[in-house]
Motif scaffolding. Structure first.
Motif, mmCIF file in Angstrom:
data_model
loop_
_atom_site.group_PDB
_atom_site.id
_atom_site.type_symbol
_atom_site.label_atom_id
_atom_site.label_comp_id
_atom_site.label_asym_id
_atom_site.label_seq_id
_atom_site.Cartn_x
_atom_site.Cartn_y
_atom_site.Cartn_z
ATOM 1 N N LYS A 1 35.669 -7.337 51.138
ATOM 2 C CA LYS A 1 36.509 -6.423 50.207
ATOM 3 C C LYS A 1 35.550 -5.183 50.013
ATOM 4 N N LEU A 2 36.192 -3.939 50.164
ATOM 5 C CA LEU A 2 35.376 -2.772 50.089
ATOM 6 C C LEU A 2 35.476 -2.602 48.381
ATOM 7 N N LYS A 3 34.108 -2.179 47.938
ATOM 8 C CA LYS A 3 34.102 -2.195 46.710
ATOM 9 C C LYS A 3 33.050 -0.899 46.402
ATOM 10 N N HIS A 4 33.592 -0.356 45.041
ATOM 11 C CA HIS A 4 32.712 0.581 44.633
ATOM 12 C C HIS A 4 31.896 0.294 43.304
ATOM 13 N N ALA A 5 32.331 -1.032 43.089
ATOM 14 C CA ALA A 5 31.453 -1.158 41.685
ATOM 15 C C ALA A 5 30.546 -2.541 41.991
ATOM 16 N N PRO A 6 29.357 -2.690 41.353
ATOM 17 C CA PRO A 6 28.749 -4.003 41.495
ATOM 18 C C PRO A 6 29.412 -5.033 40.794
ATOM 19 N N PRO A 7 29.607 -6.297 41.211
ATOM 20 C CA PRO A 7 30.072 -7.331 40.680
ATOM 21 C C PRO A 7 29.872 -7.533 39.178
ATOM 22 N N SER A 8 30.696 -8.094 38.269
ATOM 23 C CA SER A 8 30.551 -8.354 37.032
ATOM 24 C C SER A 8 29.705 -9.638 36.921
ATOM 25 N N ALA A 9 29.408 -10.055 35.405
ATOM 26 C CA ALA A 9 28.607 -10.994 35.164
ATOM 27 C C ALA A 9 29.289 -12.353 35.316
ATOM 28 N N CYS A 10 30.591 -12.316 35.633
ATOM 29 C CA CYS A 10 31.532 -13.376 35.279
ATOM 30 C C CYS A 10 30.957 -14.637 36.467
#
Length: 560
Positions: free
Chosen positions: A137-146
């Protein structure tokens, strides 16, 4: 294209802020009626001496599509304001959107911050996707803490609901992360918010246009997307302009690690040992390990519980006494088993002689030399870097007032802006607002009333007081409840302030505008404390019994 940064600057020593006053200080608690009467007086004064916007607000940018951004966008839309929502992640839900990938390890030490100085140039380019990229997946955000067995820790149908979007009847109080994220997806779908949303789009820079007669604010935006059956990637950077900006980007994005003595050297020698709780995912990674958890709040407690009986030894190091001034925190800590080895604050990541050899010493003059993993559960910095030179660090509203007429528009203490009216509106320019970062508690219910305040003020359905009165409010206002105790009474009383203010001003509007009467948080919830305690204990037992084997069990269909 690169973003320029200035010389890194120190975060104030006051960060992270204390959780509350010393235990021997008694905080006065108001009644609901007292809150109503005080707020009615303030609402009347705001009508008599209001802040006057230079021009009508017709177009607004909302930064973030999590628990705070979604009700903000919906409220703006329902009050006739054009809204655009920009979300870095691939879907709505914020911290409840799970990714198997983890964030990068924070900088060590992370006692500095960086401010973006200029926007990216506008451009569009198309490049060929590598075979590896086509699978991602193309992402602009760091992954969350979930993480996989994350559950909410407040009663979802009672405390994690928007007033205009109740959970289905019979919903369990405690739910796995995917059911919480589904709630937010359903909310966005029900109110048509996806039609106004740009996903996988980062806000790179927010610029104030003092000399622009059309729009006061310009956002530089960046998006990436697959095209041509995922064989190519298009990167696009562009700008859009708005009359106002609502920042709802969340407070849990940039992990914070305290700068303990010898921590930098320890990290160099043992880089694989240290993570932040935002990087935690699977308990299986800690089988047979000796784990030190740094911190004593909710994330530390829940990770310690999940590793209890899995790791060989779980140590928990925290500042201050184990018994807290917060009843909610005491309830959570009461769920820790006796197997968890409690330690005081860390003195140094070295032995007694100062040698960095894997040993860790504590303030009680004890030392542990067999730690395999260190998990920092030490919170986050709310960096707001996209505001560029419009924001700077400070520690108090008084310090902010010294810069009211010059310098940065926003002063943040590292967790939230401090020069804001009711924790929302930037006093120097109330066309900039913040939703989801109050100075006392973070609750989904409360975000809804913050969102209504933003929308109604900008739509002309409620008044802010004049700037001098807003500054006076910040100086003299006292929370009607202990802000360090995240309890039900706090949710009730603080939401009542917004409900009273907004409903009172709505009464004086043209009836043709048909402004809904807000209800507020049900005061009877405060009577559920004993039941909540029992349910919370059962929740913890059930989660630990299942650990990460929990899978989605039902799909929620909301009927209003």
């Amino acid at each position: 294209m690169t973003i320029e940064y200035p010389v890194e600057q120190k975060v104030p020593k006051a960060f992270p802020k204390n959780k509350g006053p010393p235990p021997n200080i008694e905080w006065p608690v108001a009644t609901v009626d007292q809150v109503i009467q005080k707020t009615l007086k303030e609402a009347a004064e705001a009508k008599e001496d209001p802040f006057i916007f230079d021009k009508p607000i017709k177009r607004v940018a909302v930064i973030g599509a999590g628990a705070a951004g979604l009700p903000t966008a919906k409220s703006l839309k329902e009050h006739g304001i054009e809204v655009r929502i920009f979300e870095r992640m691939e879907d709505v839900g914020g911290i409840w959107l799970y990714s198997e990938e983890t964030d990068e390890k924070p900088r060590i030490p992370c006692d500095t911050y960086r401010t973006r100085q200029k926007p990216l140039d506008e451009e569009e380019k198309i490049v060929e996707a590598t075979p590896e990229e086509r699978l991602k997946k193309l992402k602009h955000a760091p992954p969350s803490a979930c993480y996989p067995d994350l559950h909410n820790n407040t009663a979802a149908p009672l405390m994690m609901n928007y007033e205009d979007f109740p959970w289905p009847e019979g919903t369990s109080w405690y739910l796995p992360y995917h059911d919480i994220q589904t709630y937010f997806k359903n909310y966005a779908n029900h109110f048509g918010l996806y039609d106004h949303m740009e996903l996988s789009t980062s806000v790179e820079y927010v610029q104030r246009n003092d000399n622009n007669d059309d729009h006061l604010w310009t956002l530089t935006l960046r998006k990436s997307e697959y095209i041509n059956d995922r064989t190519m990637i298009r990167y696009k950077t562009w700008t859009e302009s708005f009359d106002a900006v609502a920042v709802a980007s969340g407070a849990y994005n940039d992990p914070f690690l305290p700068n303990f003595s010898n921590l930098s050297e320890y990290n160099v020698n043992y880089p694989e040992r240290i993570i932040h709780s935002k990087q935690y995912r699977h308990y299986q990674d800690y089988i047979g390990k000796n784990v030190l958890i740094v911190g004593g709040n909710i994330s530390a407690i829940e990770i310690a519980q999940r590793l209890d009986g899995i790791a060989d030894n779980v140590y928990m190091s925290m500042r201050g006494p184990f018994v807290s001034i917060s009843n909610i925190l005491n309830l959570a800590r009461s769920g820790l088993s006796d197997n968890i080895i409690r330690k005081p604050n860390i003195r140094a990541f070295s032995d007694f002689q100062g040698q960095v050899n894997g040993s860790i010493t504590f303030e009680d003059d004890t030392m542990v030399d067999s730690i395999d993993r260190v998990i920092f559960c030490t919170g986050y910095v709310n960096d707001l870097g996209f505001l560029g030179p419009l924001r700077a660090y400070g520690t108090s509203a008084e310090e902010a007032e010294e810069q009211e007429t010059q310098g940065p528009l926003v002063i943040t203490n590292g967790m939230r802006p401090v020069n804001t009216y009711r924790d929302i509106f930037a006093i120097r320019d109330p066309t900039l607002a913040f939703v989801g970062t109050p100075g006392h508690l973070t609750s989904v219910q409360f975000f809804y009333y913050q969102a209504q305040a933003v929308a109604r003020v900008w739509a002309g359905l409620a008044c802010l007081p004049s700037r001098p009165k807003m500054r006076h409010f910040v100086k003299t206002n006292m929370y009607p409840f202990p802000p360090f105790d995240m309890n039900l009474l706090g949710c009730i009383l603080f939401s009542q302030q917004f409900v009273t203010w907004l409903n009172e001003h709505a009464k004086q509007q043209d009836r043709k505008k048909n402004v809904n009467v807000l209800k507020g948080v049900d005061p009877s919830l405060v009577e559920l404390w004993d039941e909540l305690k029992e349910q919370y204990k059962k929740r913890t037992t059930e989660i630990l019994a299942k650990r990460s084997t929990i899978v989605p069990t039902k799909s929620y269909n909301h009927k209003l």
